[in-house]
Structures are given as structure tokens and as C-alpha cells.
Motif scaffolding. Sequence first.
Motif, PDB file in Angstrom:
ATOM      1  N   SER A  44       0.814  -1.220   0.000  1.00  0.00           N
ATOM      2  CA  SER A  44       0.000   0.000   0.000  1.00  0.00           C
ATOM      3  C   SER A  44       0.845   1.266   0.000  1.00  0.00           C
ATOM      4  O   SER A  44       2.046   1.256   0.294  1.00  0.00           O
ATOM      5  N   ASP A  45       0.164   2.364  -0.317  1.00  0.00           N
ATOM      6  CA  ASP A  45       0.737   3.705  -0.175  1.00  0.00           C
ATOM      7  C   ASP A  45       1.112   4.025   1.267  1.00  0.00           C
ATOM      8  O   ASP A  45       1.884   4.960   1.503  1.00  0.00           O
ATOM      9  N   ASP A  46       0.533   3.319   2.226  1.00  0.00           N
ATOM     10  CA  ASP A  46       0.831   3.610   3.638  1.00  0.00           C
ATOM     11  C   ASP A  46       2.173   3.013   4.071  1.00  0.00           C
ATOM     12  O   ASP A  46       2.480   3.000   5.269  1.00  0.00           O
ATOM     13  N   GLN A  47       2.957   2.538   3.088  1.00  0.00           N
ATOM     14  CA  GLN A  47       4.301   2.000   3.312  1.00  0.00           C
ATOM     15  C   GLN A  47       4.287   0.692   4.102  1.00  0.00           C
ATOM     16  O   GLN A  47       5.292   0.308   4.700  1.00  0.00           O
ATOM     17  N   SER A  48       3.157   0.016   4.081  1.00  0.00           N
ATOM     18  CA  SER A  48       3.070  -1.251   4.806  1.00  0.00           C
ATOM     19  C   SER A  48       2.767  -2.409   3.861  1.00  0.00           C
ATOM     20  O   SER A  48       2.173  -2.229   2.786  1.00  0.00           O
ATOM     21  N   ILE A  49       3.202  -3.580   4.288  1.00  0.00           N
ATOM     22  CA  ILE A  49       2.845  -4.855   3.664  1.00  0.00           C
ATOM     23  C   ILE A  49       2.050  -5.633   4.692  1.00  0.00           C
ATOM     24  O   ILE A  49       2.457  -5.733   5.866  1.00  0.00           O
ATOM     25  N   ARG A  50       0.938  -6.179   4.293  1.00  0.00           N
ATOM     26  CA  ARG A  50       0.116  -6.956   5.222  1.00  0.00           C
ATOM     27  C   ARG A  50      -0.037  -8.381   4.687  1.00  0.00           C
ATOM     28  O   ARG A  50      -0.275  -8.578   3.488  1.00  0.00           O
ATOM     29  N   ILE A  51       0.103  -9.337   5.591  1.00  0.00           N
ATOM     30  CA  ILE A  51      -0.027 -10.754   5.262  1.00  0.00           C
ATOM     31  C   ILE A  51      -1.307 -11.259   5.921  1.00  0.00           C
ATOM     32  O   ILE A  51      -1.462 -11.188   7.141  1.00  0.00           O
ATOM     33  N   TRP A  52      -2.225 -11.752   5.072  1.00  0.00           N
ATOM     34  CA  TRP A  52      -3.565 -12.102   5.529  1.00  0.00           C
ATOM     35  C   TRP A  52      -3.777 -13.615   5.462  1.00  0.00           C
ATOM     36  O   TRP A  52      -3.336 -14.268   4.510  1.00  0.00           O
ATOM     37  N   ASP A  53      -4.496 -14.150   6.442  1.00  0.00           N
ATOM     38  CA  ASP A  53      -4.931 -15.543   6.409  1.00  0.00           C
ATOM     39  C   ASP A  53      -6.316 -15.592   5.765  1.00  0.00           C
ATOM     40  O   ASP A  53      -7.267 -14.993   6.279  1.00  0.00           O
ATOM     41  N   VAL A  54      -6.419 -16.288   4.640  1.00  0.00           N
ATOM     42  CA  VAL A  54      -7.670 -16.272   3.871  1.00  0.00           C
ATOM     43  C   VAL A  54      -8.812 -16.910   4.641  1.00  0.00           C
ATOM     44  O   VAL A  54      -9.939 -16.392   4.661  1.00  0.00           O
ATOM     45  N   SER A  55      -8.569 -18.019   5.299  1.00  0.00           N
ATOM     46  CA  SER A  55      -9.660 -18.756   5.955  1.00  0.00           C
ATOM     47  C   SER A  55     -10.146 -18.079   7.226  1.00  0.00           C
ATOM     48  O   SER A  55     -11.347 -18.034   7.512  1.00  0.00           O
ATOM     49  N   SER A  56      -9.209 -17.550   8.037  1.00  0.00           N
ATOM     50  CA  SER A  56      -9.601 -16.980   9.329  1.00  0.00           C
ATOM     51  C   SER A  56      -9.946 -15.497   9.255  1.00  0.00           C
ATOM     52  O   SER A  56     -10.379 -14.911  10.253  1.00  0.00           O
TER      53      SER A  56
ATOM     54  N   THR B 235      -8.025 -12.927   9.102  1.00  0.00           N
ATOM     55  CA  THR B 235      -7.200 -12.109   9.990  1.00  0.00           C
ATOM     56  C   THR B 235      -5.917 -11.672   9.294  1.00  0.00           C
ATOM     57  O   THR B 235      -5.406 -12.348   8.400  1.00  0.00           O
ATOM     58  N   CYS B 236      -5.397 -10.536   9.757  1.00  0.00           N
ATOM     59  CA  CYS B 236      -4.101 -10.054   9.300  1.00  0.00           C
ATOM     60  C   CYS B 236      -3.037 -10.646  10.217  1.00  0.00           C
ATOM     61  O   CYS B 236      -2.959 -10.311  11.397  1.00  0.00           O
ATOM     62  N   ARG B 237      -2.237 -11.578   9.670  1.00  0.00           N
ATOM     63  CA  ARG B 237      -1.248 -12.269  10.497  1.00  0.00           C
ATOM     64  C   ARG B 237      -0.053 -11.382  10.824  1.00  0.00           C
ATOM     65  O   ARG B 237       0.503 -11.429  11.911  1.00  0.00           O
ATOM     66  N   HIS B 238       0.381 -10.597   9.835  1.00  0.00           N
ATOM     67  CA  HIS B 238       1.563  -9.761  10.041  1.00  0.00           C
ATOM     68  C   HIS B 238       1.362  -8.421   9.330  1.00  0.00           C
ATOM     69  O   HIS B 238       0.817  -8.363   8.226  1.00  0.00           O
ATOM     70  N   THR B 239       1.816  -7.379   9.983  1.00  0.00           N
ATOM     71  CA  THR B 239       1.891  -6.059   9.368  1.00  0.00           C
ATOM     72  C   THR B 239       3.354  -5.633   9.348  1.00  0.00           C
ATOM     73  O   THR B 239       3.994  -5.550  10.402  1.00  0.00           O
ATOM     74  N   ILE B 240       3.874  -5.394   8.160  1.00  0.00           N
ATOM     75  CA  ILE B 240       5.278  -5.027   8.008  1.00  0.00           C
ATOM     76  C   ILE B 240       5.353  -3.548   7.652  1.00  0.00           C
ATOM     77  O   ILE B 240       4.880  -3.132   6.593  1.00  0.00           O
ATOM     78  N   LYS B 241       5.890  -2.742   8.528  1.00  0.00           N
ATOM     79  CA  LYS B 241       6.108  -1.325   8.265  1.00  0.00           C
ATOM     80  C   LYS B 241       7.477  -1.168   7.614  1.00  0.00           C
ATOM     81  O   LYS B 241       8.514  -1.364   8.257  1.00  0.00           O
ATOM     82  N   THR B 242       7.484  -0.824   6.324  1.00  0.00           N
ATOM     83  CA  THR B 242       8.731  -0.905   5.567  1.00  0.00           C
ATOM     84  C   THR B 242       9.608   0.328   5.694  1.00  0.00           C
ATOM     85  O   THR B 242      10.819   0.252   5.510  1.00  0.00           O
TER      86      THR B 242
END
Length: 754
Positions: free
Chosen positions: A576-588, A590-597
Motif C-alpha cells: 500500500s501507499d501507507d508503506q506497509s505490507i500486510r499478510i492475511w490468512d484467507v480462511s480466518s 485475519t491479518c497475520r503480520h503487518t510489516i512497516k517498511t
Amino acid sequence: IMEYVTDQLVECICDEIAKEELKLFTSHALIKAQAEDYVRNNQVRLILEPIKKRLLTSFGTQEIENKLKKLLSTLHRDTPEYAAGNILNLLIQLDVELRDYDFSHLTVWQAYLRGIKLYNINFAYSDLTRSIFTDTFGSILSITYHPDKNSKLFAIGTATCEVRIYEAGIPLTICQGHKDWVRAVAFSPDKQTIVSASDDQTIRLWDITSGQCRQTFRGHTGQVYSVAFSADGQTIVSASDDQTIRLWDIASTQCTKILRGHVGAIRSAIFSPNKEIIISAGDDRVIRLWNTATGKLYQSLYGHKGYIYSVAFSPDGRTIASGSEDQTVRVWDIGTGKCLQVLEKHENWVYSVTFSRDGRIIASGSEDQTVCLWDISTGQCIRTLSGHSGGVWSVAFSADDHVITSGSDDQQVLSWDATSWQRLQTLQGHSSRVCTITMNKDGNMIGSGGDDQMVRIWDIDTGTCLRTMQGHTGRIWSTAFNIDGTTIASGSDDQSIRLWDVATGLSLKQFNGHTGRVYCVAFSPTKNLIASGGDDHTVRIWDADTGECLKTWTAHEKRVHCIAFSPDGTTIVSGSDDQSIRIWDVSSDTCRHTIKTQGGRIWSIAFSPDGQLIASGSDDQNIRLWNASSGEFVKALQGHTGTIWGVAFLQDSTSLISSGDDQSIRLWDVASGQCLHILREQFRVRSLVSSPTTYRIASCGNYEGAITLWDMNNNTRIGNLKSERPYEGVNIKKVKGLTEAQKVSLMVLGALDT
């Protein structure tokens, strides 16, 4: 009386065509190509359309075409008459494919050819005076009028990296030199030059007559969104993505001051009419007022709830108008800093605001595809001007306030009479740039989309375009094949996702739900799911069978530019433009990890085929590798010298390719982080994709619409895929009646001067 005369004209013309004996058809133009839009549209409705209908009652379309071809062959060379132009206009009205016609040595007057495709038409030695053609610009990002009330000059800044100067709708000068979108243009007070600001981080000063670049101002380290002259013409102010405002001395091209205080991109900055104040605004939602002499900030205005895209001073310098992502226009008192009015009518972001020269009206242009005109004394919207099919990036009044002109993502410039609101003129552009490419799992087909709003399917081995799909009404930013390659998805500026049948080219479904541009789409490799992201800051999951939006994830704070499924389909990663990468679990859900780059906006993202790594490309010129399970940083790959637009792993997960603003494609060894090879292009490489089965890759980004194929076994270019341009093969050798700028535009669109 007029109705009777028109009926008689239609009857006579039909009779002449039927008998193949031309008189009125030769001496009178059926339409005036250069007339105001509303006049020409009436001529089509009252003359051309009835002629077509009357002819079709006696002849079939093919028979009429044959008659017109026969009449064309009988016309006298180099004779001033209207027959050739009339034939062209009638063929267009009949929806005939214009291919392989010979108009050489003929007078082709008053042919209206904007938006019309011509293939292998011979205009050699023809007189094309007063005929109108499609132009070469893409999206119109900025418009400005010449300050002289007696002048009909205006200039536009385009997504095809040019400044174009027009007089009464005819292109006079093309200023070429920028290497990226031209975000802003302004005429100098002495009326001799024009200044432009670009995403290539430069500001350029151009000679109006010659189109030559007089000076280049360098210093910004990000896209330059705004530029303006001081009233005395001695100073330029610019605003940039690098969070600075810069003042430049025109004579020396030196930066004399740098103003800092904004947090985020600065979208707009201008001088007050007396040059004493600079106002600026941007992504931090604050309007700031600066003392020009000292460079000191002395006032901040709060109230907008989204990015502020545009600010403008009233002619008397006492009032400010601002337009924002929050869909409002606000009017401010510069003395007190109070918000006087909140103007609400737009249904989407407001990109542009401007005052009329008499200070009584504000015009605003919006992503909702309209221009609104506001009475300043009452705060009421007195008129909404419609006609665009894309967001309106810029709006301007002529120096005499008689004309309002707007430029849009739809590649059109529209002009209206400011009193009657009649449409006066339409300038139609065309850009063939490919913005997105995707490859099927077998590696034998490519899907593409771009500025021309078409989705195309290409056979890689033969280089042929198998299908062309129409339906979107905006630029296409993203395409993706499903796992078996039978369906392709596309995401567009028009806020929709479409599914297409690859075999037939038919539109299968349209998904609506995003409230802004759709920048990215991806198919799940294991289920019939589609993930998408866009301007509205959301990631959405769709059922590809039903079109139902199953999930909407709202954790991102800014636009979502890129998205990818893991190879096993259980995980989604978004950037995203917010300088973050987010890793999502499709089934649950939920956002498993938020990476502030901390590395700027994330433009591209990819999983390795073995699912262990994620690669990201961003503004800071670095490719970063992340552990897909933990989200931990692994390493950075350094070498690019510009924004990175594309990243993709090769099939064995040990190699990575990347592309960007520095006009290069780079091959990397994942384990060592070393750059193994560099492939050079002549343009920024917007998108690239690797074959799942071979070491072939494809890349795109130029404005001629070509897709380049590469063999990464030996790092060589192996071919191009290219669709027909609107004027492909049109012969304009020694034509008369066109400006040099028009000839250049025609050749960019495929015409030949041979």
C-alpha cells in the motif's frame, strides 16, 4: 423553413448518390468538422443520420459502400470540393471499417475523424484543411489558458509526458523532454513561455512558439505535482512528493528557498496575486500559508478530512478555495483563516479548483466525472457539467471567462460556453500504453490492459492478438488469469472488476463494490476466489462464480497498489501507499503480520513459487525480501535508481526479476542478493511477468503499446507484441492543411510520411 430546406437537401443528396451524379454533394459540406460540438452534433442528427436512414431503405450497407467507393474513384484530383470529406463522414455514419481506401491527391475537407480508426488509408498529397483527427495525448492532468483575453491558446500536461499547446482546438506545438507524467502547466505573465512539472522530478521552461526547452530545474527528489509563476514572472514555486516546496529563480534556475513543514506529498502550491504569500496543501490534510520573503510558515488551516489535491487564490487575493479527497470544496478567508463555506455536491474526490477571472465563480473537477460551478456569494452549485467518462483532473477558465475547459482520465478535453453551457469542443486523445500484463500457467498466452481500456489476449508463439475485449470505461491497471487459463480478470479506473471468457472474448461478470480505482486483482491458485485492492484502501475477496464480495479488509490506511496469493492459496499479501505490507490468512479473515517498511509506497509484490519468500518493490529503489511465514526481513537487493514497479520470481525460486523508473529490468540471485544481469529499455518498465514453465518473461510500459518478450536463459530480447494503432499505415506524404504538431501526432498513432 429550416426543416423544409434540410429535408430538400437530404433528398437531393440521396438522389445524387443513388444516381451517382454529384452536384450538391460536391459543393456543400454535410457537416462542419471544426464547428462547436453542439452545432456539429445537430448537423449529424439533422443531415447525416437522415441521409443514412433514407439510403438504407433502398440499398444495403454494402451496396451503399460500393457506390461511395465508385464515386470516390471519379473525384477530380487537386480540386477544391467537399465530396471526399462527405464520403468519409457518410462511411463513418454507416459504421463501415475504414481500411485500404485511397484519398490521395484529393481535397478532404471537413472530415471529422476523432475517435475513428483508419487502417492503410492513403492521404498522400491530399488537402486535409479543416479535417479533425484524434490526438496522441493520454490522460489530461493539467490545463491552463494563455493570460491574454484575445488569445485562444491553451496548454495541457499529459500522461504521455508532453506539454501540448493548442489554438482554437488545433495542436500548434508539442513540447517533448519530460520522461513521465506532466502534472502541472502554467503560462508566464509575459506570455512567452510555459512552465511544466513532472513525475520525472523536474520542472521545465518551454518556448511557446518553438516548443524548445529553455531551462530545466532540478532538485526535487520526488514527483513534482504543482508549479506556478509569481505575478512578476521572476520566480517559480513548485510542490513535490518529497514533502518540500521550492522557490526557483528563473534567470539562474537556482533554488532560492526550500519550505518544509508538510508531512506527506504536497499536491498544490501557488503564489498570492501580490506574491507575498504562498499557499500549499497535500496528503496531510492541512493548508499552509507561508511568507514568501522569509519562507516562514505563519498559518495552518484545518478542516478537510482527506488529501487536499488543489488550492486556488481568488483574483483579489482575499479568499482561498481548496478541493479534497473528502469530496468537498472549501472556501477560506485568508485574513482570519476561517472556513467560510463548505461546498458539497461532488460524489467523489475533488482534484481541481479554480476561480473565474472575475472572482464570482469557482469551478471544480472531480473523480465523479463532473465539473461543478459554484456561486461564491451563495455557495450554491449553479451548474453541473457532464460528458466525461473518467475522473476530471483539471479545470480552467479562459482569460475572458467565456469558456470553461476540463481535462480527464478519459483522454478528452471538453470545452463549454460559460453562459449557455453548450458544449463547444471535444479534443480526443489516444494512448496505447500497456499498464498490466499477466501470463497463463502454460506460459503460452499473455493478457494485457492499459490506457485504451481494452483487455487483450496474445499468443506468445505467433505474436498475434487472439481477442480484444471492450467494456471498461477507464484505464485498466491489473489483469490476472485463473488457474486453468480459461478466464481473465481485469481491474480498472471505472471502479469495477470484470471477468472475461478467454476463448470467446465475452464478458462473463462485473463485480462492483470498490469506491475508487481498482489497482490490483489476483486469482486464487486453489479456489475460485479473486482478491482485489484499490483507491478505497481496502482488500476485497470475491466469489468468482457468484460475484459476491465475501470479505472486505480495511486495515490499510492508504491506497492498495498490489496483491498476491501464496502458491497454496491460504495466504494473501498486499502492499500500500501507507508503506506497509500486510499478510492475511484467507480462511480466518485475519491479518497475520503487518510489516512497516519505511521505504515509501509499495508498488509491487510477489510470492516465490516455493511459498517461502515475499518480494516487494517500492519508492526507495530497493527490493526487499521477507520471510512469508514470520514476516521478518531477509535482505534488500540494491541497484535500481528509481521507483520499482515490478517484481517477479522465476520458476525455480532462486532468481528474481525487477523493473522500474530507471528503464531497466534486472535479474537477481536470491541467495546472494547479487544483480546477475541488466536489460535496458527506453522507457520506464511499468509491469513485468515471468512464465511459470520457461525462462521467458514479458515487460511493458511504453506509450506505443508494445509488450516486449525476453529469454532469460541468454538475456536477450526475442520479440514484441503490438496492437494496431488508430491510424496504422495511413499515408500522409506531402499532405496539406495540417500543422507540424498534427503530423507528429498522426505518425505517433501509426501514420507514415513516405
